[in-house]
Design an enzyme around this catalytic site. Structure first.
Site, PDB file in Angstrom:
ATOM      1  N   ASN A   1     -65.089 -19.576 -64.701  1.00 44.33           N
ATOM      2  CA  ASN A   1     -64.833 -18.877 -65.963  1.00 44.33           C
ATOM      3  C   ASN A   1     -66.038 -18.964 -66.909  1.00 44.33           C
ATOM      4  OD1 ASN A   1     -62.108 -18.307 -65.268  1.00 44.33           O
ATOM      5  ND2 ASN A   1     -61.564 -20.403 -65.819  1.00 44.33           N
TER       6      ASN A   1
ATOM      7  N   HIS B   1     -50.058 -17.165 -70.067  1.00 47.77           N
ATOM      8  CA  HIS B   1     -50.483 -18.464 -69.540  1.00 47.77           C
ATOM      9  C   HIS B   1     -49.428 -19.557 -69.758  1.00 47.77           C
ATOM     10  CE1 HIS B   1     -53.168 -22.108 -69.598  1.00 47.77           C
ATOM     11  NE2 HIS B   1     -53.738 -21.443 -68.609  1.00 47.77           N
TER      12      HIS B   1
ATOM     13  N   GLU C   1     -51.645 -12.237 -74.341  1.00 55.45           N
ATOM     14  CA  GLU C   1     -53.071 -12.473 -74.177  1.00 55.45           C
ATOM     15  C   GLU C   1     -53.754 -11.146 -74.421  1.00 55.45           C
ATOM     16  OE1 GLU C   1     -53.648 -14.388 -70.285  1.00 55.45           O
ATOM     17  OE2 GLU C   1     -51.991 -15.705 -70.787  1.00 55.45           O
TER      18      GLU C   1
ATOM     19  N   SER D   1     -55.256 -13.673 -67.774  1.00 55.63           N
ATOM     20  CA  SER D   1     -56.091 -14.606 -67.019  1.00 55.63           C
ATOM     21  C   SER D   1     -56.073 -14.408 -65.517  1.00 55.63           C
ATOM     22  CB  SER D   1     -55.684 -16.042 -67.349  1.00 55.63           C
ATOM     23  OG  SER D   1     -54.348 -16.284 -66.959  1.00 55.63           O
TER      24      SER D   1
ATOM     25  N   ASP E   1     -53.819 -14.658 -77.456  1.00 50.89           N
ATOM     26  CA  ASP E   1     -54.716 -15.600 -76.792  1.00 50.89           C
ATOM     27  C   ASP E   1     -55.889 -14.824 -76.203  1.00 50.89           C
ATOM     28  OD1 ASP E   1     -55.954 -17.385 -75.083  1.00 50.89           O
ATOM     29  OD2 ASP E   1     -54.100 -18.168 -74.212  1.00 50.89           O
TER      30      ASP E   1
ATOM     31  N   HIS F   1     -59.962 -15.252 -72.285  1.00 49.96           N
ATOM     32  CA  HIS F   1     -60.864 -14.585 -71.336  1.00 49.96           C
ATOM     33  C   HIS F   1     -61.564 -13.367 -71.928  1.00 49.96           C
ATOM     34  CE1 HIS F   1     -59.684 -17.124 -67.994  1.00 49.96           C
ATOM     35  NE2 HIS F   1     -58.485 -17.094 -68.527  1.00 49.96           N
TER      36      HIS F   1
ATOM     37  N   LYS G   1     -64.224 -21.432 -71.511  1.00 50.69           N
ATOM     38  CA  LYS G   1     -64.530 -20.349 -70.587  1.00 50.69           C
ATOM     39  C   LYS G   1     -65.929 -19.810 -70.886  1.00 50.69           C
ATOM     40  CE  LYS G   1     -60.080 -20.658 -69.148  1.00 50.69           C
ATOM     41  NZ  LYS G   1     -58.685 -20.673 -69.552  1.00 50.69           N
TER      42      LYS G   1
HETATM   43  C1  LIG Z   1     -57.563 -21.454 -69.711  1.00 54.53           C
HETATM   44  C2  LIG Z   1     -56.542 -20.862 -70.584  1.00 54.53           C
HETATM   45  C3  LIG Z   1     -55.924 -21.620 -71.579  1.00 54.53           C
HETATM   46  C4  LIG Z   1     -56.134 -23.090 -71.699  1.00 54.53           C
HETATM   47  O1  LIG Z   1     -57.398 -23.382 -72.212  1.00 54.53           O
HETATM   48  P1  LIG Z   1     -58.055 -24.801 -71.884  1.00 54.53           P
HETATM   49  O2  LIG Z   1     -59.082 -24.957 -72.923  1.00 54.53           O
HETATM   50  O3  LIG Z   1     -58.611 -24.699 -70.512  1.00 54.53           O
HETATM   51  O4  LIG Z   1     -56.964 -25.824 -71.992  1.00 54.53           O
HETATM   52  C5  LIG Z   1     -55.048 -20.980 -72.424  1.00 54.53           C
HETATM   53  N1  LIG Z   1     -54.781 -19.676 -72.289  1.00 54.53           N
HETATM   54  C6  LIG Z   1     -55.342 -18.915 -71.321  1.00 54.53           C
HETATM   55  C7  LIG Z   1     -54.996 -17.472 -71.224  1.00 54.53           C
HETATM   56  C8  LIG Z   1     -56.227 -19.494 -70.424  1.00 54.53           C
HETATM   57  O5  LIG Z   1     -56.746 -18.768 -69.449  1.00 54.53           O
END
Ligand SMILES: *Cc1c(COP(=O)(O)O)cnc(C)c1O
Length: 387
Positions: free
Chosen positions: A45, A131, A177, A181, A206, A209, A243
């Site tokens: 990522n 997620h 999101e 993801s 969120d 990505h 990421k």
């Molecule tokens: C990776 C991810 C998270 C968690 O983030 P971390 O910092 O790795 O704990 C939350 N939401 C999504 C959509 C993710 O892909």
């Protein structure tokens, strides 16, 4: 207990759901050293390749000299350094919100925020494919939880109508999101904003990505929200520094009131040691690069790579650096991953419960560090898989 666990583990093996993480002996750019052999990585990522950037190491080193390695306590005790404060100010400004709050991970940000903001008598409405951290945050709250089919605005509206009439004075929180993801597709944020305003709901997005990859001109930290000019109409923007930023840690950007409330109530913020100042300094350096001409060149390179990969795999209109090759059967995905591994490519099979049963896939991710030759050789191998 031992017996129960062993039985469950045996079942996982039988269903081809056993997991054993590869041991990375060394990594550099998109190369991984595993059991003495080099692999070209198509699963990271670290989309812009910033994790190994020397400027991050220098910033971390300098912060280490000023503060020591560990933060020594939670933010509310004596772990609140200048680095933390500056990063929060920078994030709020890049996201066009009043304030921002850092957490030790994206998982902690989602858990802490959703579970503390939402109460009994409230309703949370989630896209089916969000997620695990968002689902767990919702479950940990005392609110009712409803799920709508991925991107299904009609079902979302049905839930909103139901929630508004059943809980006239309750809060309703929609969670999605921007870039998903495991599928790499983008939510119809403009339409969701219109619905949330129509029903007086709140919206939590969120952008884990999306940041670093998508954003308005000159600000790829702005994400899809920034690109669409929706910052002022979205209540909570969440993301992670783990990421494209290439470091670690989560953040939330919102109004001053929401951030102040979370600082007092989000248990995953309060009862944990602050992130190491060196890590925060590295994240700040990384964000500085993302929004510089160097970062812009990396993003342009990344998008060229994404387009090359997508067109040679006959996938159209990629919306992110994530290109899933959905194979369905768990065993099939494992065999495909193994064949690619033998050919020198690292792309693990993603299986249940990360994705739905019978939606096992190769989750191919593209980075700015891949060369055009690596991509064309990789796609040759993918095409030779008998899927
Ligand atoms: C990776 C991810 C998270 C968690 O983030 P971390 O910092 O790795 O704990 C939350 N939401 C999504 C959509 C993710 O892909």
């Amino acid at each position: 207990m031992e017996h129960r666990l062993a039985a469950e583990l045996a079942l996982l093996k039988k269903k081809k759901l056993w997991r054993s993480p590869a041991l990375i002996e060394r990594s550099s750019g998109n190369l991984l050293l595993i059991e003495g052999r080099l692999f070209c990585n198509f699963s990271s990522n670290d989309y812009l390749g910033l994790s190994g950037h020397p400027a991050l190491q220098e910033a971390a080193h300098a912060a280490c000299s000023s503060f020591g390695y560990g933060a020594t306590a939670s933010r509310l005790i004596c772990g609140n350094t200048k680095e933390h404060q500056l990063l929060e100010e920078e994030l709020a400004s890049l996201k066009q919100t009043e304030a921002a709050l850092l957490f030790s991970s994206g998982f902690a940000a989602a858990m802490g925020a959703i579970s503390s903001l939402m109460q009994r008598g409230d309703v949370i409405i989630l896209d089916k494919l969000v997620h695990a951290s968002l689902i767990d945050g919702a479950r940990a709250s005392k609110a009712l939880v409803r799920v709508f089919k991925h991107h299904d605005l009609t079902q979302l509206e049905d839930h909103l109508r139901w929630a508004r009439s059943t809980f006239p004075s309750g809060e309703i929180l929609i969670i999605t999101e921007s870039v998903f993801s495991m599928d790499g597709d983008v939510a119809p944020l403009q339409e969701i904003v219109i619905l949330k305003e129509k029903y007086g709901a709140l919206l939590f997005v969120d952008e884990a990505h999306a940041i670093g990859i998508r954003g308005p001109s000159g600000n790829r930290m702005g994400g899809v929200i920034g690109e669409l000019g929706l910052a002022s109409r979205i209540d909570i923007q969440m993301g992670t520094l783990s990421k494209a930023v290439g470091t670690s840690g989560g953040y939330l950007c919102a109004s001053r009131t929401i951030v102040d409330y979370l600082l007092h109530r989000a248990r995953s913020f309060i009862y944990t040691t602050a992130a190491p100042p060196s890590l925060i300094a590295a994240a700040r350096a990384s964000i500085g690069i993302i929004n510089s001409s160097e970062g812009e060149a990396l993003a342009v390179q990344l998008w060229n790579n994404i387009e090359q990969l997508a067109s040679s795999l006959s996938q159209q209109q990629p919306e992110s650096a994530i290109l899933p090759l959905i194979l369905g059967d768990e065993e099939k995905a494992l065999v495909a991953a193994r064949c690619l591994r033998e050919a020198g490519y690292f792309v693990p099979a993603i299986r249940y419960p990360t994705v739905a049963k019978n939606k096992a896939r190769l989750r191919i991710t593209m980075t700015a560090t891949h060369t055009s030759e690596e991509i064309s050789q990789f796609t040759q191998e993918v095409k030779q898989l008998s899927l």
